[in-house]
Scaffold this active site. Structure first.
Site, mmCIF file in Angstrom:
data_model
loop_
_atom_site.group_PDB
_atom_site.id
_atom_site.type_symbol
_atom_site.label_atom_id
_atom_site.label_comp_id
_atom_site.label_asym_id
_atom_site.label_seq_id
_atom_site.Cartn_x
_atom_site.Cartn_y
_atom_site.Cartn_z
ATOM 1 C CB SER A 1 44.072 110.793 73.229
ATOM 2 O OG SER A 1 43.941 111.186 74.580
ATOM 3 C CE1 TYR B 1 48.376 114.121 72.813
ATOM 4 C CE2 TYR B 1 46.336 114.001 74.079
ATOM 5 C CZ TYR B 1 47.436 113.376 73.522
ATOM 6 O OH TYR B 1 47.600 112.010 73.650
HETATM 7 N N1 LIG Z 1 50.704 108.006 77.420
HETATM 8 C C1 LIG Z 1 49.441 108.370 77.472
HETATM 9 O O1 LIG Z 1 48.892 108.598 78.560
HETATM 10 C C2 LIG Z 1 48.631 108.512 76.205
HETATM 11 C C3 LIG Z 1 47.250 108.609 76.336
HETATM 12 C C4 LIG Z 1 46.459 108.705 75.192
HETATM 13 C C5 LIG Z 1 47.047 108.692 73.946
HETATM 14 N N2 LIG Z 1 48.400 108.610 73.834
HETATM 15 C C6 LIG Z 1 48.956 108.604 72.475
HETATM 16 O O2 LIG Z 1 49.649 107.390 72.263
HETATM 17 C C7 LIG Z 1 50.687 107.594 71.315
HETATM 18 C C8 LIG Z 1 51.996 107.047 71.876
HETATM 19 O O3 LIG Z 1 52.298 107.757 73.052
HETATM 20 P P1 LIG Z 1 53.294 107.225 74.186
HETATM 21 O O4 LIG Z 1 52.604 107.377 75.459
HETATM 22 O O5 LIG Z 1 53.885 105.927 73.811
HETATM 23 O O6 LIG Z 1 54.386 108.386 74.108
HETATM 24 P P2 LIG Z 1 55.966 108.343 74.175
HETATM 25 O O7 LIG Z 1 56.370 109.759 74.337
HETATM 26 O O8 LIG Z 1 56.436 107.321 75.143
HETATM 27 O O9 LIG Z 1 56.364 107.833 72.711
HETATM 28 C C9 LIG Z 1 56.071 108.579 71.562
HETATM 29 C C10 LIG Z 1 56.970 108.117 70.443
HETATM 30 O O10 LIG Z 1 56.689 108.914 69.288
HETATM 31 C C11 LIG Z 1 57.914 109.362 68.757
HETATM 32 N N3 LIG Z 1 57.734 110.634 68.067
HETATM 33 C C12 LIG Z 1 57.543 111.854 68.626
HETATM 34 N N4 LIG Z 1 57.483 112.788 67.677
HETATM 35 C C13 LIG Z 1 57.653 112.140 66.485
HETATM 36 C C14 LIG Z 1 57.712 112.567 65.154
HETATM 37 N N5 LIG Z 1 57.604 113.861 64.837
HETATM 38 N N6 LIG Z 1 57.906 111.646 64.185
HETATM 39 C C15 LIG Z 1 58.050 110.331 64.489
HETATM 40 N N7 LIG Z 1 58.013 109.868 65.751
HETATM 41 C C16 LIG Z 1 57.815 110.769 66.733
HETATM 42 C C17 LIG Z 1 58.848 109.511 69.963
HETATM 43 O O11 LIG Z 1 60.220 109.521 69.593
HETATM 44 C C18 LIG Z 1 58.459 108.308 70.783
HETATM 45 O O12 LIG Z 1 59.201 107.155 70.412
HETATM 46 C C19 LIG Z 1 50.711 109.089 71.032
HETATM 47 O O13 LIG Z 1 50.017 109.361 69.829
HETATM 48 C C20 LIG Z 1 49.972 109.674 72.215
HETATM 49 O O14 LIG Z 1 49.376 110.915 71.920
HETATM 50 C C21 LIG Z 1 49.200 108.515 74.935
#
Ligand SMILES: NC(=O)c1ccc[n+]([C@@H]2O[C@H](COP(=O)([O-])OP(=O)(O)OC[C@H]3O[C@@H](n4cnc5c(N)ncnc54)[C@H](O)[C@@H]3O)[C@@H](O)[C@H]2O)c1
Length: 265
Positions: free
Chosen positions: A143, A156
Site C-alpha cells: 500500500s 495497517y
Molecule cells: N482498497 C484500497 O484502497 C487499498 C489501497 C492500498 C492497498 N490495498 C490492499 O489491496 C489488497 C486488496 O484489497 P481490496 O481493496 O481488494 O480489499 P477488499 O476488502 O475488497 O478484498 C479483500 C479480500 O481479501 C479477503 N480476505 C480478507 N481476510 C482474509 C484472510 N484472512 N484470508 C484470506 N483472504 C482474506 C477478503 O475476503 C476479500 O475477498 C489488500 O492487501 C489491501 O490492503 C487496498
C-alpha cells in the site's frame, strides 16, 4: 492478449475488489488461476471463477484463511495438482480494519491486522514457493501506507511496511532461481475496503451521514491527478507487468500506483 500464456497464477483474496480484478486481468492475458479466499467469501469467489472462465481460462478455487498455514498448503497443492504448474504468486489478501490512534489500538486489533497482512503473506509464500517455477514472479500487494505513515492505522501501516522487508529478502533468496519478488503500492482504490460508511465517517467527521461523494472530495485533494482513487484494474495492470516477462529484470522494487498521492507537497 497473451502476455501470460502457458502460466498459472495464485491469487489470495481473490473474491474481493482487487483480487478479482487481478484474476481477470491475468486470465485475459492467458493465465490459468488458483483463486483463494475465506469461507465467508465463497459466493464471491465463485463469481471470480466465472469471470475467469468467461475469458476462456481455467480457475481452480480454494478456501483458506491466510492465517491458516495448513489450509493454504492444501489450497495451493490442490490448485497446482489440477493445473500442473505455478508461475506467479500474487499475495493480495489483506484487511484495513479496527482503526484508531496508535496508542488506543487493542491487542486484538493489532494482532489481527498483522496476522493477515504480514504473517498471511509469509504463509502464502511458504505454501507456494516450493512449487514455483524457476523464472517465476512473486507480487506482494502492499500500500502507499507501506511507504508513508497512516494516521489511525498504525497496525495497517506497520504490516504494509513489513512486507517490503519480506519482499526484499525473498528477492535476495530467490534471485539465483531467476524468481523475481516485488511489491505494489496502491493509493486509494475503489473497492469495498474504502468504499464503506466507516471510512467515509473517518474522512468526513464534519458530516453526520457522509456519502461516497463526500469522501471523494477529500481524497481528490490528496492526489496530484484529478481523481479521488484509482480503479482495481489500474493496480491489476501493475501486477500484470510485474508478473510478466516484460519486467524480467525488475526485482526487489516497489511499484507505486497512487495518482501521485505520495508525491504531493
Ligand atoms: N482498497 C484500497 O484502497 C487499498 C489501497 C492500498 C492497498 N490495498 C490492499 O489491496 C489488497 C486488496 O484489497 P481490496 O481493496 O481488494 O480489499 P477488499 O476488502 O475488497 O478484498 C479483500 C479480500 O481479501 C479477503 N480476505 C480478507 N481476510 C482474509 C484472510 N484472512 N484470508 C484470506 N483472504 C482474506 C477478503 O475476503 C476479500 O475477498 C489488500 O492487501 C489491501 O490492503 C487496498
Amino acid at each position: 492478449m497473451n502476455r501470460m500464456q502457458h502460466t498459472v497464477a495464485l491469487v489470495t483474496g481473490a473474491a474481493g475488489g482487487m483480487g478479482r480484478a487481478h484474476c481477470r486481468r491475468l486470465a485475459e492475458e492467458g493465465a490459468d488461476i488458483i483463486a483463494v479466499d475465506i469461507d465467508s467469501a465463497a459466493a464471491e469467489l465463485a463469481a471470480t471463477a466465472a469471470e475467469v472462465a468467461a475469458v476462456g481460462r481455467v480457475c481452480v478455487t480454494g478456501i483458506a484463511d491466510v492465517r491458516d498455514q495448513a489450509a493454504l498448503d492444501v489450497a495451493v497443492a490442490d490448485g497446482v495438482a489440477a493445473l500442473g504448474r505455478l508461475d506467479v504468486i500474487v499475495a493480495n489478501a489483506g484487511i484495513y480494519a479496527d482503526l484508531g490512534s496508535s496508542w488506543e489500538l487493542t491487542d486484538q486489533a493489532w494482532q489481527r491486522t498483522v496476522d493477515i497482512n504480514l504473517t498471511g503473506v509469509w504463509h502464502t509464500v511458504r505454501a507456494a514457493v516450493p512449487a514455483l517455477t524457476d523464472g517465476g514472479s512473486i507480487v506482494i500487494v502492499s500500500s502507499t501506507n507501506g511507504l508513508v505513515g497512516a494516521a489511525s492505522a498504525a497496525h495497517y501501516a506497520a504490516s504494509k511496511h513489513a512486507v517490503v522487508g519480506l519482499a526484499r529478502t525473498l528477492a535476495n533468496e530467490l534471485g539465483p532461481r531467476n524468481i523475481r519478488v516485488n511489491t505494489v503500492h496502491p493509493g486509494s482504490v475503489a473497492t469495498p475496503m474504502i468504499l464503506n460508511d466507516t471510512v467515509y465517517a473517518k474522512l468526513r467527521p464534519d458530516l453526520p451521514h457522509p456519502t461516497r461523494a463526500d469522501a471523494a472530495e477529500v481524497l481528490a485533494r490528496r492526489t496530484l491527478l484529478p481523481v479521488p482513487w484509482v480503479d482495481p484494474v489500474d493496480v491489476s495492470n501493475a501486477v500484470l507487468f510485474l508478473a510478466s516477462d516484460e519486467s524480467r529484470y525488475v526485482t526487489g522494487t516497489q511499484l507505486v500506483v497512487d495518482a501521485g498521492l505520495t508525491q504531493k507537497v
